[in-house]
Scaffold this motif. Sequence first.
Motif, PDB file in Angstrom:
ATOM      1  N   PRO A   8       5.638  55.409 -16.083  1.00  0.00           N
ATOM      2  CA  PRO A   8       6.701  54.436 -16.266  1.00  0.00           C
ATOM      3  C   PRO A   8       7.148  54.329 -17.708  1.00  0.00           C
ATOM      4  CG  PRO A   8       4.966  53.560 -14.874  1.00  0.00           C
ATOM      5  CD  PRO A   8       4.452  54.817 -15.477  1.00  0.00           C
ATOM      6  N   ALA A   9       6.242  54.547 -18.663  1.00  0.00           N
ATOM      7  CA  ALA A   9       6.613  54.412 -20.067  1.00  0.00           C
ATOM      8  C   ALA A   9       7.701  55.393 -20.450  1.00  0.00           C
ATOM      9  CB  ALA A   9       5.383  54.623 -20.948  1.00  0.00           C
ATOM     10  N   ARG A  10       7.741  56.552 -19.768  1.00  0.00           N
ATOM     11  CA  ARG A  10       8.771  57.530 -20.109  1.00  0.00           C
ATOM     12  C   ARG A  10      10.142  57.082 -19.630  1.00  0.00           C
ATOM     13  NH1 ARG A  10       4.737  61.292 -18.452  1.00  0.00           N
ATOM     14  NH2 ARG A  10       5.778  61.596 -16.434  1.00  0.00           N
ATOM     15  N   THR A  11      10.201  56.135 -18.671  1.00  0.00           N
ATOM     16  CA  THR A  11      11.492  55.636 -18.214  1.00  0.00           C
ATOM     17  C   THR A  11      12.040  54.562 -19.152  1.00  0.00           C
ATOM     18  OG1 THR A  11      10.583  53.867 -16.851  1.00  0.00           O
ATOM     19  CG2 THR A  11      10.761  56.061 -15.848  1.00  0.00           C
ATOM     20  N   ARG A  12      11.193  53.956 -19.980  1.00  0.00           N
ATOM     21  CA  ARG A  12      11.635  52.857 -20.821  1.00  0.00           C
ATOM     22  C   ARG A  12      12.671  53.245 -21.858  1.00  0.00           C
ATOM     23  NH1 ARG A  12      11.355  48.082 -18.517  1.00  0.00           N
ATOM     24  NH2 ARG A  12       9.358  47.770 -17.509  1.00  0.00           N
ATOM     25  N   PRO A  17      19.792  52.907 -24.132  1.00  0.00           N
ATOM     26  CA  PRO A  17      21.232  53.174 -24.119  1.00  0.00           C
ATOM     27  C   PRO A  17      21.988  52.372 -23.070  1.00  0.00           C
ATOM     28  CG  PRO A  17      19.994  55.059 -23.278  1.00  0.00           C
ATOM     29  CD  PRO A  17      19.002  54.136 -23.881  1.00  0.00           C
ATOM     30  N   ILE A  18      21.334  52.079 -21.936  1.00  0.00           N
ATOM     31  CA  ILE A  18      21.981  51.243 -20.928  1.00  0.00           C
ATOM     32  C   ILE A  18      22.230  49.842 -21.486  1.00  0.00           C
ATOM     33  CG2 ILE A  18      21.717  50.177 -18.660  1.00  0.00           C
ATOM     34  CD1 ILE A  18      20.048  52.570 -17.830  1.00  0.00           C
ATOM     35  N   GLN A  19      21.228  49.300 -22.200  1.00  0.00           N
ATOM     36  CA  GLN A  19      21.371  47.967 -22.770  1.00  0.00           C
ATOM     37  C   GLN A  19      22.445  47.943 -23.851  1.00  0.00           C
ATOM     38  OE1 GLN A  19      20.676  45.164 -21.968  1.00  0.00           O
ATOM     39  NE2 GLN A  19      20.263  43.778 -23.664  1.00  0.00           N
ATOM     40  N   ARG A  20      22.497  48.974 -24.691  1.00  0.00           N
ATOM     41  CA  ARG A  20      23.535  49.008 -25.728  1.00  0.00           C
ATOM     42  C   ARG A  20      24.922  49.066 -25.099  1.00  0.00           C
ATOM     43  NH1 ARG A  20      19.795  52.518 -28.341  1.00  0.00           N
ATOM     44  NH2 ARG A  20      20.913  54.357 -27.533  1.00  0.00           N
ATOM     45  N   ALA A 139      16.929  43.342 -21.949  1.00  0.00           N
ATOM     46  CA  ALA A 139      16.578  43.191 -23.366  1.00  0.00           C
ATOM     47  C   ALA A 139      15.067  43.212 -23.559  1.00  0.00           C
ATOM     48  CB  ALA A 139      17.144  41.890 -23.915  1.00  0.00           C
ATOM     49  N   GLU A 140      14.626  43.747 -24.688  1.00  0.00           N
ATOM     50  CA  GLU A 140      13.216  43.661 -25.054  1.00  0.00           C
ATOM     51  C   GLU A 140      12.874  42.201 -25.347  1.00  0.00           C
ATOM     52  OE1 GLU A 140      12.596  46.144 -28.383  1.00  0.00           O
ATOM     53  OE2 GLU A 140      13.350  47.963 -27.406  1.00  0.00           O
ATOM     54  N   PRO A 141      11.667  41.760 -24.995  1.00  0.00           N
ATOM     55  CA  PRO A 141      11.306  40.357 -25.201  1.00  0.00           C
ATOM     56  C   PRO A 141      11.535  39.876 -26.631  1.00  0.00           C
ATOM     57  CG  PRO A 141       9.656  41.435 -23.843  1.00  0.00           C
ATOM     58  CD  PRO A 141      10.604  42.515 -24.295  1.00  0.00           C
ATOM     59  N   ALA A 142      11.283  40.731 -27.614  1.00  0.00           N
ATOM     60  CA  ALA A 142      11.419  40.310 -29.011  1.00  0.00           C
ATOM     61  C   ALA A 142      12.862  40.217 -29.457  1.00  0.00           C
ATOM     62  CB  ALA A 142      10.663  41.289 -29.926  1.00  0.00           C
ATOM     63  N   ARG A 143      13.819  40.669 -28.637  1.00  0.00           N
ATOM     64  CA  ARG A 143      15.231  40.661 -29.029  1.00  0.00           C
ATOM     65  C   ARG A 143      16.102  39.875 -28.059  1.00  0.00           C
ATOM     66  NH1 ARG A 143      16.529  44.344 -32.827  1.00  0.00           N
ATOM     67  NH2 ARG A 143      18.689  44.432 -32.102  1.00  0.00           N
ATOM     68  N   ARG A 144      15.511  39.178 -27.126  1.00  0.00           N
ATOM     69  CA  ARG A 144      16.306  38.467 -26.126  1.00  0.00           C
ATOM     70  C   ARG A 144      17.194  37.394 -26.749  1.00  0.00           C
ATOM     71  NH1 ARG A 144      11.246  37.991 -21.971  1.00  0.00           N
ATOM     72  NH2 ARG A 144      11.556  39.971 -20.866  1.00  0.00           N
ATOM     73  N   GLY A 145      16.658  36.621 -27.657  1.00  0.00           N
ATOM     74  CA  GLY A 145      17.443  35.567 -28.279  1.00  0.00           C
ATOM     75  C   GLY A 145      18.642  36.109 -29.039  1.00  0.00           C
ATOM     76  N   ARG A 146      18.436  37.177 -29.792  1.00  0.00           N
ATOM     77  CA  ARG A 146      19.530  37.748 -30.579  1.00  0.00           C
ATOM     78  C   ARG A 146      20.613  38.341 -29.684  1.00  0.00           C
ATOM     79  NH1 ARG A 146      15.619  40.980 -34.595  1.00  0.00           N
ATOM     80  NH2 ARG A 146      14.194  40.411 -32.911  1.00  0.00           N
ATOM     81  N   GLN A 147      20.210  39.023 -28.635  1.00  0.00           N
ATOM     82  CA  GLN A 147      21.209  39.680 -27.801  1.00  0.00           C
ATOM     83  C   GLN A 147      21.967  38.674 -26.941  1.00  0.00           C
ATOM     84  OE1 GLN A 147      19.153  42.955 -25.888  1.00  0.00           O
ATOM     85  NE2 GLN A 147      19.061  44.111 -27.802  1.00  0.00           N
ATOM     86  N   LEU A 148      21.305  37.623 -26.489  1.00  0.00           N
ATOM     87  CA  LEU A 148      22.018  36.566 -25.781  1.00  0.00           C
ATOM     88  C   LEU A 148      22.995  35.867 -26.718  1.00  0.00           C
ATOM     89  CD1 LEU A 148      20.654  34.077 -23.200  1.00  0.00           C
ATOM     90  CD2 LEU A 148      21.830  33.166 -25.193  1.00  0.00           C
ATOM     91  N   SER A 149      22.552  35.578 -27.945  1.00  0.00           N
ATOM     92  CA  SER A 149      23.415  34.862 -28.888  1.00  0.00           C
ATOM     93  C   SER A 149      24.607  35.706 -29.314  1.00  0.00           C
ATOM     94  CB  SER A 149      22.609  34.439 -30.116  1.00  0.00           C
ATOM     95  OG  SER A 149      22.176  35.569 -30.867  1.00  0.00           O
ATOM     96  N   LEU A 203      30.764  48.536 -15.789  1.00  0.00           N
ATOM     97  CA  LEU A 203      29.414  47.965 -15.867  1.00  0.00           C
ATOM     98  C   LEU A 203      28.505  48.681 -14.865  1.00  0.00           C
ATOM     99  CD1 LEU A 203      27.715  45.886 -17.330  1.00  0.00           C
ATOM    100  CD2 LEU A 203      28.260  44.237 -15.536  1.00  0.00           C
ATOM    101  N   ARG A 204      28.188  49.913 -15.200  1.00  0.00           N
ATOM    102  CA  ARG A 204      27.323  50.756 -14.369  1.00  0.00           C
ATOM    103  C   ARG A 204      26.357  51.506 -15.278  1.00  0.00           C
ATOM    104  NH1 ARG A 204      29.928  51.640  -9.295  1.00  0.00           N
ATOM    105  NH2 ARG A 204      32.046  50.841  -9.256  1.00  0.00           N
ATOM    106  N   PRO A 205      25.072  51.514 -14.977  1.00  0.00           N
ATOM    107  CA  PRO A 205      24.417  50.815 -13.869  1.00  0.00           C
ATOM    108  C   PRO A 205      24.367  49.312 -14.111  1.00  0.00           C
ATOM    109  CG  PRO A 205      22.781  51.810 -15.280  1.00  0.00           C
ATOM    110  CD  PRO A 205      24.107  52.277 -15.797  1.00  0.00           C
TER     111      PRO A 205
END
Length: 447
Positions: A8-12, A17-20, A139-149, A203-205
């Motif tokens: 699974p780590a290789r899928t992370r 790029p999907i998040q960006r 979002a990664e847990p450590a960046r959730r606040g920044r990306q939501l804001s 907005l895919r995926p």
Amino acid sequence: MATDLTAPARTRPDVAPIQRRTLRLLFTTQIIGGIGVTIGISVGALLAARVAGTAVAGLAQSAAVVGGALLAVPVTRIMNGHGRRPGLAVAYLSGAVGAVLVVLATVTRSVPLLFLGMLFFGGGTAANLQARYAAVDLAEPARRGRQLSLIVWATTIGAVAAPNFAALADRTTSGWGLPPLAGPFAFSAAAFVLAAVVLLVLLRPDPLLTARRLAAADAPVAAAVADVTPPAEAVAAPARTARRGAGMRAAWQVVRDRPAARLGIAAVAVGHVVMVAVMSMTPVRLGESHGDADVLRVVGIVLSLHIAGMYALSPLVGWLTDRLGRRAVVLGGVGLLLAACAVAGTAGHHTPRLSVGLALLGLGWSGTMVAGSTLLSESVPAAVRPSVQGLSDLTMGLAGAGAAALSGFVMRAAGYPVLTLLAAIAVVPLVALALRPVPVGAPDEED
């Protein structure tokens, strides 16, 4: 075992790029949607006064707020079953339908049609609010606040730019035979349709569906680490829940059982109540000390500072949310709201001091909104996350509409200082809730 655990780590890395791409798309549609909402709202009261009379102009504006809150329920139900993409598109298209109905109401001078249109027009607001949650699905847990804001901040661009387009829209549509003030709503409809089409096509995926697939793929790995074989029913449960479309009752049960989720939803709702109650009566307060020739200019300046406080520094608030923790920023937002009530309530007719109070009010709202939304999103399982987020927006919208309605009665009966005092008292339960120990881990991960 080592090979299974590392698969699974290789899928992370593929998620990045999907998040960006998701963030760029949401940022763009948030600007378009913000223009659509603000260009209509900026003339909504004036248009309602011409069609229905001054006495009910405020009720027409409230209809848009209530509509946005109520539409959050079916929109999140669509998201539960089919993902963020169709849910956001339906919300924007609802706003477009509402804008068209408002234009028709202006042409026919139909008051019921006007209120129905403003109710559906709230779909644009519902979409803009729900977009902030789509930003943290992957979002990664450590960046959730920044990306939501970041998505919250994008609203600023549309909100600042839109009023400048209102006059242009009115002049453009006057040649089409539309009555004065109908043009901005025609432009709002076009903006909402554009945002919906962009999301449906690009907005895919889908970020929510992708997050659920990753969570389902990680479940066997987590069980392998614990040397436990998960039953097939447990692995399939989130997908079945999503297909059924968890409703508001299920969302409430999840919030009730999770202290972190309770704090998140309370922070968003209480911060919004205090902000709306004080902000909505500030123009009336300014009207007591400024003549007709100056009051609109002064109100514009003060509210501009307030809006800047709400949105301009939201990336900084998001960074602090990730750096200091969600609860710390919620408490900081509460402190700013209390300071705002104290400064505005004791400002008298000193406009510069009142402006400072409104700027602090916007900053306090930003703290409770960004930190509360981030905490809420990471504190509930992915299968019911859209329903819980919809419950939050429903609670926030209805609470804000109630605060706006009651603030007028308080202002007339007791005055602006008493209104700010009552708004400050409303924060006390949130302080008590925020000071209680709250688990910091995401319960869906714990589950």
